[in-house]
Design a protein around this motif. Structure first.
Motif, mmCIF file in Angstrom:
data_model
loop_
_atom_site.group_PDB
_atom_site.id
_atom_site.type_symbol
_atom_site.label_atom_id
_atom_site.label_comp_id
_atom_site.label_asym_id
_atom_site.label_seq_id
_atom_site.Cartn_x
_atom_site.Cartn_y
_atom_site.Cartn_z
ATOM 1 N N GLU A 237 46.484 29.918 25.420
ATOM 2 C CA GLU A 237 46.654 30.479 26.755
ATOM 3 C C GLU A 237 45.906 31.805 26.870
ATOM 4 N N VAL A 238 45.277 32.007 28.042
ATOM 5 C CA VAL A 238 44.517 33.227 28.298
ATOM 6 C C VAL A 238 44.997 33.849 29.603
ATOM 7 N N VAL A 239 45.237 35.142 29.572
ATOM 8 C CA VAL A 239 45.581 35.902 30.766
ATOM 9 C C VAL A 239 44.483 36.935 30.992
ATOM 10 N N VAL A 240 43.838 36.872 32.142
ATOM 11 C CA VAL A 240 42.767 37.809 32.481
ATOM 12 C C VAL A 240 43.306 38.801 33.503
ATOM 13 N N LYS A 241 43.235 40.081 33.161
ATOM 14 C CA LYS A 241 43.800 41.132 33.997
ATOM 15 C C LYS A 241 42.704 41.949 34.665
ATOM 16 N N CYS A 242 43.133 42.788 35.606
ATOM 17 C CA CYS A 242 42.199 43.652 36.315
ATOM 18 C C CYS A 242 41.669 44.733 35.374
ATOM 19 N N PRO A 243 40.372 45.039 35.426
ATOM 20 C CA PRO A 243 39.860 46.153 34.621
ATOM 21 C C PRO A 243 40.574 47.443 34.986
ATOM 22 N N CYS A 244 40.879 48.250 33.990
ATOM 23 C CA CYS A 244 41.670 49.455 34.231
ATOM 24 C C CYS A 244 40.845 50.732 34.103
ATOM 25 N N ASP A 245 39.525 50.617 34.278
ATOM 26 C CA ASP A 245 38.682 51.798 34.112
ATOM 27 C C ASP A 245 38.571 52.617 35.392
ATOM 28 N N LYS A 246 39.201 52.143 36.516
ATOM 29 C CA LYS A 246 39.162 52.876 37.772
ATOM 30 C C LYS A 246 40.584 53.094 38.288
ATOM 31 N N GLU A 247 40.766 54.178 39.039
ATOM 32 C CA GLU A 247 42.069 54.494 39.580
ATOM 33 C C GLU A 247 42.280 53.821 40.927
ATOM 34 N N GLY A 248 43.543 53.662 41.302
ATOM 35 C CA GLY A 248 43.867 53.092 42.591
ATOM 36 C C GLY A 248 43.440 54.000 43.733
ATOM 37 N N ASP A 249 43.207 53.407 44.889
ATOM 38 C CA ASP A 249 42.737 54.163 46.048
ATOM 39 C C ASP A 249 43.391 53.580 47.298
ATOM 40 N N LEU A 250 44.549 54.124 47.669
ATOM 41 C CA LEU A 250 45.289 53.596 48.811
ATOM 42 C C LEU A 250 44.533 53.823 50.113
ATOM 43 N N GLU A 251 43.803 54.915 50.227
ATOM 44 C CA GLU A 251 43.032 55.157 51.444
ATOM 45 C C GLU A 251 41.983 54.075 51.659
ATOM 46 N N GLU A 252 41.346 53.627 50.593
ATOM 47 C CA GLU A 252 40.356 52.561 50.717
ATOM 48 C C GLU A 252 41.036 51.233 51.044
ATOM 49 N N VAL A 253 42.227 51.019 50.483
ATOM 50 C CA VAL A 253 42.987 49.809 50.824
ATOM 51 C C VAL A 253 43.279 49.793 52.329
ATOM 52 N N ILE A 254 43.690 50.935 52.876
ATOM 53 C CA ILE A 254 43.994 51.024 54.302
ATOM 54 C C ILE A 254 42.737 50.814 55.130
ATOM 55 N N ARG A 255 41.621 51.366 54.684
ATOM 56 C CA ARG A 255 40.360 51.189 55.429
ATOM 57 C C ARG A 255 39.974 49.713 55.498
ATOM 58 N N LEU A 256 40.070 49.013 54.377
ATOM 59 C CA LEU A 256 39.718 47.595 54.356
ATOM 60 C C LEU A 256 40.728 46.775 55.157
ATOM 61 N N TYR A 257 41.975 47.182 55.107
ATOM 62 C CA TYR A 257 43.014 46.516 55.904
ATOM 63 C C TYR A 257 42.699 46.600 57.392
ATOM 64 N N GLN A 258 42.324 47.803 57.845
ATOM 65 C CA GLN A 258 41.998 47.983 59.255
ATOM 66 C C GLN A 258 40.710 47.259 59.630
#
Length: 612
Positions: free
Chosen positions: A263-284
């Motif tokens: 079994e293999v689990v592939v996760k999100c790369p963790c070399d970057k920090e979260g960005d809620l403002e960018e999430v909101i921009r893409l949401y809009q």
């Protein structure tokens, strides 16, 4: 020493080996449909009997030294049958002692204590390992006798070990691995026979990746990774390369047969920090506006609806226009969950949600639905940002505190499709709520009383059996009337908009209590008569109570105001204005079911607009 043996009826012949052992001086084999092994202590005080009814034991070694544990009697188990899953059926008896004066120990854990009269067990055994001190520790047993003088104590140690076979067991190394998207894993196929391990030539193995599943339920046919195979031009056989976020299974095939899987689990790369403002921009950017604004600019909105909130107008239109049905609060919630889920499972964007969690929420006693994003490990009811496009029919975000002021009380969404999928829904009973039922389900087949109220008042309804529904205090409601429903929504003026339905099989006392000074308005739709009972608008002071008795048989019941004056309702027939475009609304005709109470709601909202 003397070796004793006993032959019973229908017994098999056994060769008895004379071996010197320290603790046990005699061994007796008895077999019929079952096989029994008997052992005595050196002084002959006790006889230990081990019976295997399914003839599982195919060999034994009376003295098997297990490093760090001492000498054991090793019994070889035939593992070709069902024993591979369930263990070995075993009956243990100790002659010369009371049944309660012995116990069975598995390593250091008691399977049977002195006070337990059990004598039948299913005992596990060690398989595929010849170093019992490491891999057979869970199959080391001891029968301990603790008898009073003059006999004293004794102990029988034995272990169950799988018999050797001539077949290979295959397994992939590693058997389970978690990696970040873009990383690789070197897989190898190994085999084992009787405790001897070896590698399998990669040229004999065909590697396959299957059962790929994205982290998002809304992304289909996603290939989580690929794996190279041995060949003339390939020397890196068994190298898995991750492509997407999710899970998959790696299979090793030889001679057309699957030999092992990993079994293999592939996760999100963790070399970057979260960005809620960018999430909101893409949401809009990605969540569409509802059709209300388009139709408003084109002059296609009913004039009576101008001034009503776009979300409310959209819900009304949704009953007559399928396009509007895609932009109700529940439909918008689904759009936002899909947006966030796809972002979370996209290797190029998943880092934007790093450190954040999200999930569906509900307010106004489960009458309104939205989505919250909040820092992981925090209480979303305190730290969340609500993504709710419904009120203004365009993607907007507000702090959870502001959202709660409008849609109190709030809770994790308890819709069946949301349970156990999100952290916001792990406790569907975290507040007292009215389970949302589509109004058409309540009034389609049976008549109902459908009511509306507005402004700084609370409502409590009591039926003839003294069951209640409504506000106990400002933070608690009761829902004890069967087949009834009530909900409220903040009106942004410090009051509430109320909506309730009641079965017509009962009569009801309604108490309307003011929690502030202001004006209140009250409507009831009687589906028996298809008439709207309009009690009008009246002033009320904090703490005062207006009362009305509701009956499906009498649409003219009066309301008693706080000054003891009575108000007789005005009876109206609901009329639905015609909608331009694709519409099948019937004009000047009472409508059954869902449309009927929606017609009342239209009139109610039109009245509110006139007031404002």
């Amino acid at each position: 020493m003397d070796l004793k043996y006993t032959n019973l009826k229908k017994c098999r012949a056994f060769i008895i080996l004379i071996l010197s052992i320290t603790l046990f001086t005699s061994m007796i084999f008895v077999a019929s449909a079952a096989t029994t092994y008997e052992f005595q202590d050196p002084e002959g005080k006790y006889t230990f009997k081990l019976t295997f009814p399914d003839e599982d034991i195919v060999g034994f070694d009376p003295v098997c030294h297990v490093e760090r544990w001492g000498d054991y009697i090793k019994l070889s188990v035939d593992q070709t049958g069902e024993n591979q899953q369930i263990g070995v059926d075993t009956k243990i008896e100790v002659e010369g002692v009371d049944v309660k004066e012995w116990e069975l120990i598995k390593r250091s854990y008691p399977i049977k204590r002195y006070y337990n009269s059990s004598d039948e067990f299913v005992l596990s055994y060690s398989s595929g390992c010849d170093q019992l001190q490491y891999c057979g520790v869970h199959a080391l047993y001891a029968v301990k006798v603790s008898s009073k003088a003059p006999k004293g104590s004794a102990i029988l140690r034995f272990t169950l070990v799988a018999s050797e076979d001539e077949t290979d067991d295959f397994f992939i190394v590693p058997a389970y691995e978690e990696i970040e998207c873009g990383e690789t894993i070197d897989f190898t196929l190994k085999k084992e026979r009787n405790g001897i391990y070896s590698d399998v030539d990669d040229n004999e193995v065909k590697w396959i990746v299957g059962q790929s599943r994205s982290l998002s339920d809304f992304r289909m046919n996603v290939i989580i990774g690929t794996i190279d195979n041995a060949g003339i031009l390939k020397s890196n056989a068994g190298v898995f390369t991750s492509k997407e976020i999710g899970t998959c299974t790696v299979f090793a095939r030889m001679d057309g047969e699957i030999k092992a899987e990993a079994e293999v689990v592939v996760k999100c790369p963790c070399d970057k920090e979260g960005d809620l403002e960018e999430v909101i921009r893409l949401y809009q950017l990605r969540i569409p506006e509802g059709p209300y604004h388009r139709d408003l600019k084109a002059g296609k909105v009913w004039s009576s609806f101008i001034g009503i909130k776009p979300g409310t107008a959209t819900n009304l239109y949704s009953n007559f226009n399928d396009e509007y049905g895609e932009f109700t609060c529940g439909a918008y919630q689904h759009k936002v969950l899909v947006f966030l889920s796809k972002m979370q499972s996209n290797p190029g964007e998943c880092h934007l949600l790093s450190g954040y969690d999200f999930g569906p929420i509900e307010g106004s006693y489960s009458a309104h639905h939205a989505t919250v994003v909040y820092p992981k490990g925090t209480d979303w009811k305190k730290t969340g940002m609500v993504f709710d496009p419904w009120p203004q029919q365009k993607p907007e975000v507000m702090p959870i505190g502001d959202w709660e002021k409008i849609f109190s009380p709030i809770a994790g969404d308890t819709s069946p499709g949301s349970r156990h999928k999100y952290n916001t829904t792990k406790d569907p009973n975290d507040y007292q709520y009215a389970a949302w039922t589509v109004a058409s389900d309540m009034v389609q087949d049976t008549a109902s009383l459908v009511g509306f109220g507005q402004c700084p008042v609370n409502i409590m309804i009591t039926d003839s059996s003294r069951r209640q529904m409504g506000v106990v205090d400002d933070d608690e409601m009761v829902f004890d009337i069967p087949g009834a429903f009530i909900t409220r929504m903040a009106d942004e003026e410090g009051g509430y908009l109320w909506y309730f339905t009641l079965p017509t099989t009962n009569e009801y006392d309604v108490d309307i209590t003011a929690f502030d000074d202001g004006d209140f308005e009250f409507f009831v739709m009687n589906t028996n008569t298809e008439q709207l009972q309009h009690y009008g608008e009246h002033p009320i002071k904090k703490g005062e109570i207006a009362e009305v008795e509701l009956s499906s048989e009498d649409p003219t019941t009066s309301m008693t105001l706080p000054d003891s004056s009575e108000v007789i309702p005005i009876l109206e027939k609901p009329v639905i204005p015609e909608i331009s475009g694709n519409s099948s609304v019937v004009k000047d005709k009472g409508l059954p079911g869902f449309e009927l109470w929606m017609a009342a709601f239209v009139i109610f909202l039109i009245t509110l607009v006139r007031r404002s």
